[in-house]
Design a protein around this motif. Structure first.
Motif, short mmCIF file in Angstrom:
data_model
loop_
_atom_site.label_atom_id
_atom_site.label_comp_id
_atom_site.label_asym_id
_atom_site.label_seq_id
_atom_site.Cartn_x
_atom_site.Cartn_y
_atom_site.Cartn_z
N UNK A 249 4.56 11.42 19.33
CA UNK A 249 3.68 11.06 20.37
C UNK A 249 3.62 8.93 19.82
N UNK A 250 3.26 9.23 18.06
CA UNK A 250 2.77 8.23 17.71
C UNK A 250 4.26 6.92 17.02
N UNK A 251 3.68 5.80 17.17
CA UNK A 251 4.56 4.62 17.10
C UNK A 251 5.48 4.63 15.72
N UNK A 252 6.82 4.29 15.78
CA UNK A 252 7.35 4.60 14.59
C UNK A 252 7.31 4.38 13.52
N UNK A 253 6.25 3.54 13.13
CA UNK A 253 6.04 2.47 12.58
C UNK A 253 4.34 3.70 11.49
N UNK A 254 4.02 5.16 12.89
CA UNK A 254 2.48 5.32 12.26
C UNK A 254 3.30 6.74 11.50
N UNK A 255 4.15 7.07 11.79
CA UNK A 255 5.00 8.30 11.62
C UNK A 255 4.19 9.35 10.36
N UNK A 256 4.28 10.79 10.59
CA UNK A 256 4.19 11.11 8.77
C UNK A 256 5.24 11.12 8.25
N UNK A 257 4.94 10.65 6.73
CA UNK A 257 5.92 10.44 6.12
C UNK A 257 6.19 12.27 6.15
N UNK A 258 8.03 12.50 5.84
CA UNK A 258 8.54 13.14 5.51
C UNK A 258 8.80 13.26 4.01
N UNK A 259 8.79 12.58 2.90
CA UNK A 259 9.11 13.14 1.63
C UNK A 259 8.39 12.41 0.70
N UNK A 260 7.50 12.04 1.29
CA UNK A 260 6.41 11.62 -0.38
C UNK A 260 4.89 11.22 0.88
N UNK A 261 4.43 11.97 -0.87
CA UNK A 261 3.21 11.54 -0.07
C UNK A 261 2.09 9.98 -0.32
N UNK A 262 1.70 9.78 0.57
CA UNK A 262 0.27 8.71 -0.13
C UNK A 262 -0.99 9.38 -0.10
N UNK A 263 -1.31 8.79 -1.83
CA UNK A 263 -3.06 9.15 -2.57
C UNK A 263 -3.55 7.69 -2.30
N UNK A 264 -4.79 7.78 -1.87
CA UNK A 264 -6.02 6.95 -1.46
C UNK A 264 -6.50 7.67 -2.03
N UNK A 265 -7.13 6.42 -3.19
CA UNK A 265 -8.50 6.61 -4.43
C UNK A 265 -9.15 5.41 -4.02
N UNK A 266 -10.09 6.68 -4.91
CA UNK A 266 -11.78 5.39 -5.53
C UNK A 266 -11.94 6.16 -6.41
N UNK A 267 -12.14 4.38 -7.32
CA UNK A 267 -12.49 5.07 -8.70
C UNK A 267 -13.43 4.68 -8.92
N UNK A 268 -14.02 4.97 -9.69
CA UNK A 268 -14.81 4.47 -10.79
C UNK A 268 -15.30 4.00 -12.29
N UNK A 269 -16.00 3.28 -12.35
CA UNK A 269 -15.87 3.46 -14.06
C UNK A 269 -16.92 2.76 -14.87
N UNK A 270 -17.93 3.66 -15.56
CA UNK A 270 -19.59 3.20 -14.86
C UNK A 270 -19.92 3.47 -16.91
N UNK A 271 -20.89 2.90 -17.37
CA UNK A 271 -21.37 3.36 -19.21
C UNK A 271 -22.18 4.93 -18.90
N UNK A 272 -21.73 5.38 -19.65
CA UNK A 272 -22.48 6.69 -19.56
C UNK A 272 -23.62 6.44 -21.28
N UNK A 273 -24.56 5.74 -20.79
CA UNK A 273 -25.41 5.45 -22.00
C UNK A 273 -25.91 6.70 -22.55
#
Length: 663
Positions: free
Chosen positions: A113-137
């Motif tokens: 039912x989804x548009x072809x451009x939004x169908x699930x990836x069959x052979x790849x993983x998508x990674x969504x990253x939240x990266x944090x870099x702070x000084x640890x005093x």
């Protein structure tokens, strides 16, 4: 990478952290979770081992060693990015070892039912990253430390091995507490450590050293999914990542349990998704939606407390912001994407790189992007050699990188887009000026380590630039129109381009369908419906002159030449296979309906037992195909087909009935 073994394959668990002996249950506890995410990863930087995959939730999710390594390296910005604080970006990796388990029925229902451009990836993983870099005093260090690069002959500068060592040591410098700058250099290839001879290079002078006043804490929270819902998962990370960095594992366990209660992503529905005390309200796109429509339909929970956080889209990016530095060349980039040309995008940060690559792949909607793309890529990726080889043409991939040394390794690529730090031209965007635009440059002007921003290519666009688009964008800026309105204007322009290009193809494909009166139940046999005629490119091109996009679309130019090159691209192959498959399913459905509406008793009067048995077997096969391929057939027709089977079996002798319908 020994640290990766911490998140190795584990046995299934009843809940996070509690081990059990059985395999992961098909329905509980993670069936709903897996409809949205594959897993959640926590990646940290270990001073001795480098990147380490610290946690994987659910703990029974299987990742190969190669996948773990890729996730670890791609979860941290390249040292050249200089990302401080919190940063969000995304990546895409190839799944290793094939599909590990059958997809649930809900996943197949989503794709249908989804548009072809939004169908699930069959052979790849998508990674969504939240990266944090702070000084640890809290961690003080009173000694000196310097990153060391393995010495490399000067003749090997730019080689994958040398570049990899340089980039990794630079990242180690940043991760171990050193602050990059003039007082903290990294030894160049060809130079050895102070006082030591290099391999093929001169003896290096004493380098200044970096005083480590504080340790940098580097950590990433990664959502791994097959769904291209970048807006939704960025919003989700914005809610859960700060909570996790404060409360650690117990918070992540609670979040995963909440996601496991979410309803499945059904196309066309508007859903309320509760997490960490907030309700995200999203609309799941469907094929029935108009491409230009982004309005959110109400879910029917107007009295929700707290009030839901409404996302206008689960996947659409702010195209105007993403394309700001390349607006004058957006039509040329659209052509490169349409033709599936290899493109290297060098950006100042993973966030800019991933957004630009995703925006480029989305500018072809509603066409599906059939080439490979990597929003963020590093030299540590297992596929680096495949992309860097010069023994064959570059693959059809859009590659987003931040390491400028990759310009040397990939300088043979035909198209390179170098994006610099955002700079405003004139009085600035808020005062009615566009950001400084990159210039079109010849690849011969490409410098290895000091590449100026620009689009380096010898490609000549087939279509003339639409100057009216830039005029409308400038007018909107001067009038202070919101960014959403400018994005809608740009998206509408790209949508019109793509639709104008695709409509003649769709019309020609529709003409390849057999006539309705030729679809009869018995003419070509019960099993075989009428076939489509083949696609002849020359016939299509001849018809363009009287019904082509040049008659209706604003941009003028060599549309014929663009189609000729499109026929050689992966996108034509992907589009044609998809449309032919859909039309074949439509023909199967029409043929099944014709069989169901026929008078089977009249047909059986002069037929032998062998022919009747053959009819039963073929009708059963058609029913199985109708259900497995989800053919567009009404339930009433399926019931009629079953009645036909029962009628045919009832006309046979008892011994044959027993064979066809065993007790």
């Amino acid at each position: 990478m020994d640290a990766l073994s911490r998140a190795g394959p584990r046995r299934a668990r009843d809940h996070l952290g509690a081990q059990c002996t059985g395999a992961r249950a098909p329905a509980v506890p993670w069936a709903r979770f897996s409809a949205w995410l594959e897993c959640v990863c926590v990646v940290t930087f270990d001073l001795e081992l480098g990147q380490a995959l610290e946690l994987v939730y659910p703990s029974d999710f299987r990742l190969t060693d190669k996948e773990k390594s890729s996730i670890c390296y791609l979860s941290f910005p390249d040292s050249h990015s200089g990302c401080l604080g919190d940063t969000q970006f995304s990546f895409r990796i190839r799944q290793c070892g094939g599909q590990r388990s059958p997809w649930p029925a809900d996943n197949r229902q989503y794709d249908s039912g989804a548009p072809v451009s939004l169908q699930r990836e069959a052979a790849h993983y998508l990674g969504y990253v939240y990266f944090r870099q702070v000084k640890d005093s809290s961690v003080k260090r009173g000694y000196f430390q310097k990153a060391h690069v393995p010495a490399c002959p000067q003749s090997h500068w730019g080689s994958p091995h040398c570049v990899a060592g340089l980039a990794f040591s630079y990242l180690m410098t940043l991760g171990s507490g050193a602050i990059p700058g003039d007082n903290c250099p990294v030894e160049l290839p060809g130079h050895a450590a102070p006082g030591e001879p290099g391999l093929g290079g001169p003896q290096a002078p004493e380098w200044p050293r970096c005083h480590l006043a504080a340790l940098w804490a580097l950590q990433s929270l990664v959502l791994v999914s097959r769904l291209p819902f970048v807006r939704l998962f960025q919003a989700l990370l914005g809610l859960i990542a700060p909570e996790y960095f404060d409360k650690l594992a117990p918070c992540l366990e609670a979040v995963c349990s909440e996601i496991d209660q979410w309803p499945a992503p059904v196309p066309g529905r508007t859903l309320n998704l509760p997490v960490v005390g907030v309700v995200l309200q999203v609309h799941i796109p469907s094929r029935a939606d108009k491409p230009e429509s982004t309005s959110l339909k109400h879910c029917g929970h107007e009295n929700l407390v707290p009030a839901p956080l409404v996302l206008s889209s689960v996947h659409e990016l702010d195209l105007f912001r993403c394309f700001q530095p390349v607006l004058t060349h957006v039509q040329t980039l659209w052509e490169l994407m349409l033709l599936g040309e290899p493109l290297l995008v060098l950006a100042p940060s993973p966030a800019v790189s991933s957004e630009m690559v995703l925006a480029l792949t989305r500018c072809l909607q509603p066409l599906r992007f059939c080439c490979d793309y990597r929003p963020y890529f590093t030299i540590h990726d297992s596929e680096f050699k495949e992309f860097a080889t010069r023994t064959q043409a570059p693959p059809n991939v859009v590659l987003g990188v931040t390491n400028p040394f990759l310009i040397k390794t990939l300088q043979h690529w035909p198209h390179i887009l170098r994006i610099g730090e955002p700079k405003m031209s004139g009085r600035g965007c808020s005062a009615g000026g566009l950001p400084k635009q990159v210039k079109l440059k010849k690849p011969s002007r490409l410098k290895t380590l000091d590449t100026k921003p620009g689009l380096y290519t010898t490609y000549t666009a087939h279509l003339h630039r639409d100057k009216a688009l830039l005029t409308r964008l400038l007018r909107g800026l001067r009038r202070g129109r919101p960014a959403d309105a400018l994005t809608a204007l740009l998206r509408g322009h790209l949508l019109e381009l793509t639709q104008s290009f695709v409509v003649p193809l769709e019309h020609y494909m529709a003409g390849l369908m057999p006539l309705q009166e030729s679809i009869t139940p018995w003419k070509v046999g019960v099993q075989t419906p009428p076939q489509m005629r083949p696609f002849h490119q020359d016939d299509f091109l001849r018809g363009l002159q009287r019904a082509g996009p040049q008659l209706t679309c604003v941009p003028k130019g060599d549309w014929l030449g663009l189609y000729r090159r499109f026929f050689k691209s992966p996108h034509f192959d992907g589009w044609y296979r998809q449309r032919r498959r859909e039309m074949a399913h439509k023909l199967e459905a029409l043929h099944l309906e014709a069989v169901c509406e026929a008078d089977i008793k009249t047909w059986m009067k002069d037929k032998s037992e062998v022919e009747v048995v053959d009819l039963v077997l073929k009708l059963r096969e058609k029913l199985v195909r109708a259900q497995s391929h989800q053919l567009p057939v009404k339930e009433e027709m399926l019931q009629r087909a079953q009645l036909h089977i029962e009628t045919a079996i009832g006309s046979l002798p008892k011994d044959l009935q027993a064979v066809l319908c065993p007790p």
